[in-house]
Scaffold this motif. Sequence first.
Motif, PDB file in Angstrom:
ATOM      1  N   ASP A 184       0.845  -1.192   0.000  1.00 25.92           N
ATOM      2  CA  ASP A 184       0.000   0.000   0.000  1.00 25.92           C
ATOM      3  C   ASP A 184       0.891   1.258   0.000  1.00 25.92           C
ATOM      4  OD1 ASP A 184      -1.735   2.044   0.486  1.00 25.92           O
ATOM      5  OD2 ASP A 184      -2.698   1.116   2.228  1.00 25.92           O
ATOM      6  N   ASN A 223       0.145   4.249   0.333  1.00 27.92           N
ATOM      7  CA  ASN A 223      -0.187   5.178   1.422  1.00 27.92           C
ATOM      8  C   ASN A 223       0.670   4.930   2.651  1.00 27.92           C
ATOM      9  OD1 ASN A 223      -2.142   6.742   0.276  1.00 27.92           O
ATOM     10  ND2 ASN A 223      -3.845   5.459   0.965  1.00 27.92           N
ATOM     11  N   LEU A 224       0.963   3.657   2.919  1.00 27.43           N
ATOM     12  CA  LEU A 224       1.756   3.325   4.101  1.00 27.43           C
ATOM     13  C   LEU A 224       3.197   3.792   3.930  1.00 27.43           C
ATOM     14  CD1 LEU A 224       0.413  -0.239   4.952  1.00 27.43           C
ATOM     15  CD2 LEU A 224      -0.142   1.925   6.027  1.00 27.43           C
ATOM     16  N   GLU A 243       4.078   6.404   2.093  1.00 31.20           N
ATOM     17  CA  GLU A 243       4.020   7.859   2.277  1.00 31.20           C
ATOM     18  C   GLU A 243       3.834   8.229   3.739  1.00 31.20           C
ATOM     19  OE1 GLU A 243       2.385   9.390  -2.037  1.00 31.20           O
ATOM     20  OE2 GLU A 243       0.998   9.349  -0.361  1.00 31.20           O
ATOM     21  N   ALA A 244       3.044   7.409   4.436  1.00 31.86           N
ATOM     22  CA  ALA A 244       2.822   7.673   5.868  1.00 31.86           C
ATOM     23  C   ALA A 244       4.148   7.603   6.619  1.00 31.86           C
ATOM     24  CB  ALA A 244       1.819   6.684   6.449  1.00 31.86           C
ATOM     25  N   ALA A 245       5.004   6.652   6.240  1.00 29.44           N
ATOM     26  CA  ALA A 245       6.309   6.533   6.899  1.00 29.44           C
ATOM     27  C   ALA A 245       7.156   7.784   6.640  1.00 29.44           C
ATOM     28  CB  ALA A 245       7.036   5.281   6.413  1.00 29.44           C
ATOM     29  N   VAL A 268       9.226  -0.423   6.788  1.00 27.69           N
ATOM     30  CA  VAL A 268       7.834  -0.518   6.343  1.00 27.69           C
ATOM     31  C   VAL A 268       7.655  -1.465   5.144  1.00 27.69           C
ATOM     32  CG1 VAL A 268       5.894   0.803   5.404  1.00 27.69           C
ATOM     33  CG2 VAL A 268       7.299   1.777   7.223  1.00 27.69           C
ATOM     34  N   PRO A 276       8.641  -5.336   5.947  1.00 26.84           N
ATOM     35  CA  PRO A 276       7.604  -6.010   6.759  1.00 26.84           C
ATOM     36  C   PRO A 276       6.294  -6.229   6.010  1.00 26.84           C
ATOM     37  CG  PRO A 276       8.604  -4.224   8.005  1.00 26.84           C
ATOM     38  CD  PRO A 276       9.166  -4.144   6.628  1.00 26.84           C
ATOM     39  N   LEU A 277       5.906  -5.251   5.161  1.00 24.12           N
ATOM     40  CA  LEU A 277       4.636  -5.399   4.441  1.00 24.12           C
ATOM     41  C   LEU A 277       4.718  -6.493   3.379  1.00 24.12           C
ATOM     42  CD1 LEU A 277       3.556  -1.680   3.913  1.00 24.12           C
ATOM     43  CD2 LEU A 277       2.394  -3.393   5.293  1.00 24.12           C
TER      44      LEU A 277
END
Lengths: 273, 368
Positions: free
Chosen positions: A168, A170-171, A173-175, A189, A192-193
């Motif tokens: 994702d 978004n995740l 970018e969130a990081a 991130v 792990p994803l």
Amino acid sequence: MSFALPGLLWQLLFFVFPMMFLIALSFWLVKNYRMVPGFESVNWVKMYTRGYFWDAYFYTLMLAAISTVVTSILAFPCAYALAFKASPTVRRWAMFLLIIPFFTSYLVRAYSWQIFLGNEGIFNGLFSVFGFGPYKMLHTMFGTMVGYLTLCLPLVVVLQLLSLANVDKNLVEAAWNLGCGRVRTIFQVIVPLAKVGLVVAATFCFILSFGDFVSPYYLGGSKPPTLSILIIDTTKSGQQWPRAAVVAITMIVTLMIVAFSAVTYAYARRTRQ
Amino acid sequence: MNAPVLVEFKDVEKRFGDTVAVEAMDLQIRKGEFLAIMGSSGCGKTTTLRMLAGLEQPSAGQILLDGKRVDTLRPEERDTPLVWQSLALFPFLSVVENVEFGLKMRGVDKVARRERAMDWLGRLDIAEFASRSVDQLSGGQRQRVALARALVTTPEILLLDEPLSALDANLVVRMQGVLSKLQKDLGITFVYVTHSQSEAFAMADRIVVMSNGRVEQIGTPEEIYREPATRFVAEFIGTNNIVSGSVTSVDDRHTTIQGDGVTLTATNGSTALRVGASATAVVSADSVRLNAAPSDAVNQANQIVGTLVSEAFVGSVVTLLLETPAGEFRVQTRQRDLAQINLEHGAKIALSFTPEDVFLLPDTREGG
């Protein structure tokens, strides 16, 4: 129940039955180059007390482990770039090109490396122009590794790419948004994803390398022997199929343990700290 | 309020290939204000927010944060935490580890960051879920985790991208309360992107209305509601009645325009209109009065007769939709004021409004 019947039947016919036969075979005897059915533990005792068996076992484990680590590390930047940097068109073409190596038999591809790696080969010819070499590459562990990479790299890139493409964005970018730098985001991130896909890719690489005989035979020069070469040698010298069965069963059990541990690790939920 | 400026957009433009997402954006966001950026999807509101967070680079122009240029900085070099529409919580981390993430990136040591994360979970009433995994929480609880994760580093500004759009209606109202209170208590700047008027009107100090990549109006909710700057803004506020017409007379107190089957007189506003100019009259639905029996004097200004088409009850407020010669009219009133009105469909109802409630804007033939 009736739907499951064909599947069950196939499983019995093509997996359980041959396995049972292999296990039974490992207890047979060879007399005057002929196999005699029986139930003797002599093959197991002979193989498991020989130093060369365990040498081959740990050498094969080591080779497969090195191959897994090297392949995964080499594949990752390529898969990462294709998943996150490349345009959809480039990604589609790259995926197509990654499938092409599978058109040709792996045996042919490994064999053709001999022309490049030999003492009089293309690489040493190039090196000699600049006054280097010759370097011994063929019939070394390096040669074996080149073969394993030929076997595993395209597959591992494809499997890693598929799992990275599902991350994702978004995740990611969130990081960044929370102050995580580019490189750190990969390890904190993205890895792990994509863990399940990365572990499954590595597992395939381990399984393929562990059981392969082409690379250690043609590019590694059979020395020291791996378990697959041990099987060939054992059957060639004195028709020792029962002892080869012992080696084969050991390999299968090893791969089962490795595959099971890998899948368990891949899907493990992180426990509370 | 005249607080110092925290964020400044200077003639910012953002293109994606041939598409212009945001253009000629000049915007000042003050310290400690709750600013909502409102518009329909594709209007550039999310792109604006993402440029502020560094997730998009402006194609032209500058963005200043606290007087310093930030548009050249990478997202991780800015302190502009964002709450995503999808929340973007890390599924491989527990609740408290999610909240700690920003502190960990800043090198805060383990004990201190756990303490600060727990403190924030406590403030948002979710401390009991600290060691749960994120997918074991309800929508509202996850919302709070996302807020805690963004606020734990005590930023000066918090960006929110439609954070409530996935929640059900009663939870939205509750979270609006939580957000408003949080913003007041912390005194930090909130920039809140939404397509929902009710969210913007309920929480914001100022609202930016955007359309097609341009700012249509910046103002307080009151200004946006009572004095829309453009026809687009007037239409975007779904409860406005809009009548097009041309100016027939102007005196020192009132301006009169003639629309289809209705004459409207408005108290003069800030924009002076000339006789003959085309103009748009805006009458908000809650300022229209209902008169049971249509009088014969319907030719008077600010009166119109409509045929009832439908009605919608939301709690104690009723919205009536009527067909009139000047187009559809919406009337919002309290249910108890409807007692003497015949509410059969097809019934004729007379509508009237005062000149103070008619807002005129010149037709610029732009935007809407």
